[in-house]
Design an enzyme around this catalytic site. Structure first.
Site, mmCIF file in Angstrom:
data_model
loop_
_atom_site.group_PDB
_atom_site.id
_atom_site.type_symbol
_atom_site.label_atom_id
_atom_site.label_comp_id
_atom_site.label_asym_id
_atom_site.label_seq_id
_atom_site.Cartn_x
_atom_site.Cartn_y
_atom_site.Cartn_z
ATOM 1 N N THR A 115 36.628 41.024 31.564
ATOM 2 C CA THR A 115 36.969 41.385 30.193
ATOM 3 C C THR A 115 35.873 40.944 29.231
ATOM 4 O O THR A 115 35.143 40.008 29.517
ATOM 5 C CB THR A 115 38.290 40.672 29.838
ATOM 6 O OG1 THR A 115 39.296 41.193 30.684
ATOM 7 C CG2 THR A 115 38.687 40.839 28.402
ATOM 8 N N ARG A 175 48.667 49.659 36.169
ATOM 9 C CA ARG A 175 48.726 48.202 35.982
ATOM 10 C C ARG A 175 48.080 47.830 34.635
ATOM 11 O O ARG A 175 47.007 48.297 34.293
ATOM 12 C CB ARG A 175 47.986 47.513 37.131
ATOM 13 C CG ARG A 175 47.874 45.981 37.007
ATOM 14 C CD ARG A 175 46.598 45.562 36.328
ATOM 15 N NE ARG A 175 46.393 44.105 36.373
ATOM 16 C CZ ARG A 175 45.476 43.464 35.661
ATOM 17 N NH1 ARG A 175 44.681 44.126 34.847
ATOM 18 N NH2 ARG A 175 45.337 42.154 35.757
ATOM 19 N N VAL A 176 48.732 46.974 33.894
ATOM 20 C CA VAL A 176 48.168 46.479 32.636
ATOM 21 C C VAL A 176 48.105 44.965 32.716
ATOM 22 O O VAL A 176 49.045 44.320 33.180
ATOM 23 C CB VAL A 176 49.039 46.908 31.433
ATOM 24 C CG1 VAL A 176 48.520 46.290 30.146
ATOM 25 C CG2 VAL A 176 49.068 48.430 31.316
ATOM 26 N N GLY A 177 46.985 44.388 32.292
ATOM 27 C CA GLY A 177 46.814 42.938 32.325
ATOM 28 C C GLY A 177 47.081 42.304 30.966
ATOM 29 O O GLY A 177 47.785 42.862 30.117
ATOM 30 N N ASP A 178 46.477 41.144 30.772
ATOM 31 C CA ASP A 178 46.729 40.378 29.549
ATOM 32 C C ASP A 178 45.938 40.880 28.345
ATOM 33 O O ASP A 178 46.342 40.670 27.200
ATOM 34 C CB ASP A 178 46.381 38.900 29.781
ATOM 35 C CG ASP A 178 44.919 38.718 30.187
ATOM 36 O OD1 ASP A 178 44.380 39.591 30.906
ATOM 37 O OD2 ASP A 178 44.310 37.709 29.790
ATOM 38 N N THR A 229 39.722 35.725 29.235
ATOM 39 C CA THR A 229 39.298 36.517 30.393
ATOM 40 C C THR A 229 39.731 35.783 31.652
ATOM 41 O O THR A 229 39.631 34.559 31.730
ATOM 42 C CB THR A 229 37.783 36.768 30.418
ATOM 43 O OG1 THR A 229 37.472 37.521 31.600
ATOM 44 C CG2 THR A 229 36.969 35.484 30.426
ATOM 45 N N GLY A 230 40.226 36.537 32.628
ATOM 46 C CA GLY A 230 40.637 35.879 33.864
ATOM 47 C C GLY A 230 41.713 36.670 34.571
ATOM 48 O O GLY A 230 41.899 37.858 34.310
ATOM 49 N N GLY A 281 44.659 38.227 34.843
ATOM 50 C CA GLY A 281 45.527 38.618 33.746
ATOM 51 C C GLY A 281 46.993 38.288 33.938
ATOM 52 O O GLY A 281 47.686 37.904 32.988
HETATM 53 N N1 ASP Z 1 42.113 39.629 32.195
HETATM 54 C C1 ASP Z 1 41.731 40.940 32.627
HETATM 55 C C2 ASP Z 1 42.860 41.663 33.240
HETATM 56 O O1 ASP Z 1 43.638 41.037 33.933
HETATM 57 C C3 ASP Z 1 40.650 40.934 33.610
HETATM 58 C C4 ASP Z 1 39.448 40.197 33.251
HETATM 59 O O2 ASP Z 1 39.462 39.276 32.433
HETATM 60 O O3 ASP Z 1 38.444 40.540 33.834
HETATM 61 O O4 ASP Z 1 42.932 42.860 33.123
#
Ligand code: ASP
Length: 326
Positions: A193, A221-224, A244-245, A247
């Site tokens: 991210t 799929r949706v992340g954070d 970032t991480g 999610g």
């Molecule tokens: N946090 C993001 C997600 O889960 C991924 C990322 O940080 O690379 O979509």
């Protein structure tokens, strides 16, 4: 006296390819981070708002194929791209977000338009794309998001998926596959991210986050990243945060809001609140990654629990500082 305006950005966290630490790629990342910080800094120096500075920084990160957002986004399990973004204004607590879009060149600009022009906070998929078109954003062909580097990563991830299932928890680079030899942070074990947080001369903070998600993610799929409170949060009373991480873990910890809440309810500093979330709370559920945060006093913190995170900050009137490793 107002504190000095400041902007911080990130371009993802993850595992470092130590053998490549001296590579040219490292320089390219530093140069990109530096240029984008300088642009954000000039917005703030001219008296621009924190919201303008974070929008512009994230737009540039989206347009830069080195980073997993906009052009350069990772591939889904179906070989497509689905993008998510969010933005929040700490002076009004207004927010905008879109997720699962396939034809929006700069998701952060559409998220900003949601903040400004809609009574709603979040649009998904076809509805988000229709909103973008109605607001005058020209759709792009999905092939715009294709980059060869991400395509190779996806092929690798697809192949390695079998290894992961067979060996329960093996990382994507276990087995025979070679990591792609052109990035300082292992692209196969990297969260990609991008994000920005800023404090402007008027004492207001803002945060913005944008992503292609995780490589080989299931469609839908949706992340954070597009979730206010998980991947993005801003409140002048406390701080602005972009994460970032992994999610799913950041969602379960409501990570970005937790930094602000700890400051508000426990009365701790920005640095202490952010460190608690990244170094203690997230690891309890195996949450990996990091965040960037600023508060209304101009404090900046950039903690991460992985080996590296592409990151940097720039105070108005001072040279930008960029870093990749610990
Ligand atoms: N946090 C993001 C997600 O889960 C991924 C990322 O940080 O690379 O979509």
């Amino acid at each position: 006296m107002n504190p000095t305006a400041v902007i911080a950005i990130h371009g993802g966290a993850g595992t470092i390819l130590r053998t490549l630490m001296e590579s040219d790629a490292e320089q390219r990342y530093h140069a990109s981070l530096n240029d984008i910080l300088a642009t954000g800094q000039s917005v703030l120096a001219a008296g621009g708002s924190a919201l303008d500075a974070v929008s512009e920084a994230v737009r540039l990160l989206e347009d830069n194929p080195l980073f997993n957002a906009g052009r350069g986004a990772v591939f889904t399990a179906d070989g497509t791209h689905e993008l998510d973004a969010s933005i929040m204004d700490g002076s009004t607590l207004e927010a905008g977000a879109i997720c699962c879009v396939k034809r929006v060149r700069n998701p952060i600009l559409v998220a900003r338009r949601v903040l400004e022009a809609s009574e709603h906070v979040m649009f998904t998929g076809a509805g988000a794309e229709a909103f973008a078109v109605a607001q005058g954003f020209e759709p792009v062909d999905p092939s715009y998001f294709h980059t060869d580097a991400r395509y190779k990563q996806w092929l690798l991830a697809r192949g390695q998926q079998r290894v992961m299932l067979d060996h329960d928890g093996a990382t994507l680079t276990d087995g025979d596959a070679e990591p792609t030899p052109h990035e300082p942070i292992d692209p196969n074990r990297k969260f990609g991210t991008v994000g920005a947080v800023a404090l402007d001369q008027h004492g207001h903070v803002a945060a913005a986050t944008s992503t292609g998600g995780v490589t080989n993610k299931q469609v839908g799929r949706v992340g954070d990243a597009p979730l206010i409170g998980a991947g993005c949060y801003a409140d002048d009373a406390t701080c602005a945060v972009s994460t970032t991480g992994s999610g799913e873990m950041f969602m379960r910890m409501v990570a970005a809001y937790d930094v602000a809440a700890q400051m508000a309810y426990r009365g701790v500093s920005l640095e202490e609140a952010a460190a608690d979330v990244v170094m203690k709370r997230l690891p309890r559920i195996n949450g990996r990654g990091g965040l960037i945060a600023v508060d209304a006093l101009g404090n900046v913190t950039l903690p991460f629990n992985t080996e590296g995170m592409y990151r940097g900050f720039a105070r108005v009137g001072e040279a930008p500082v960029t870093a990749i490793y610990r």
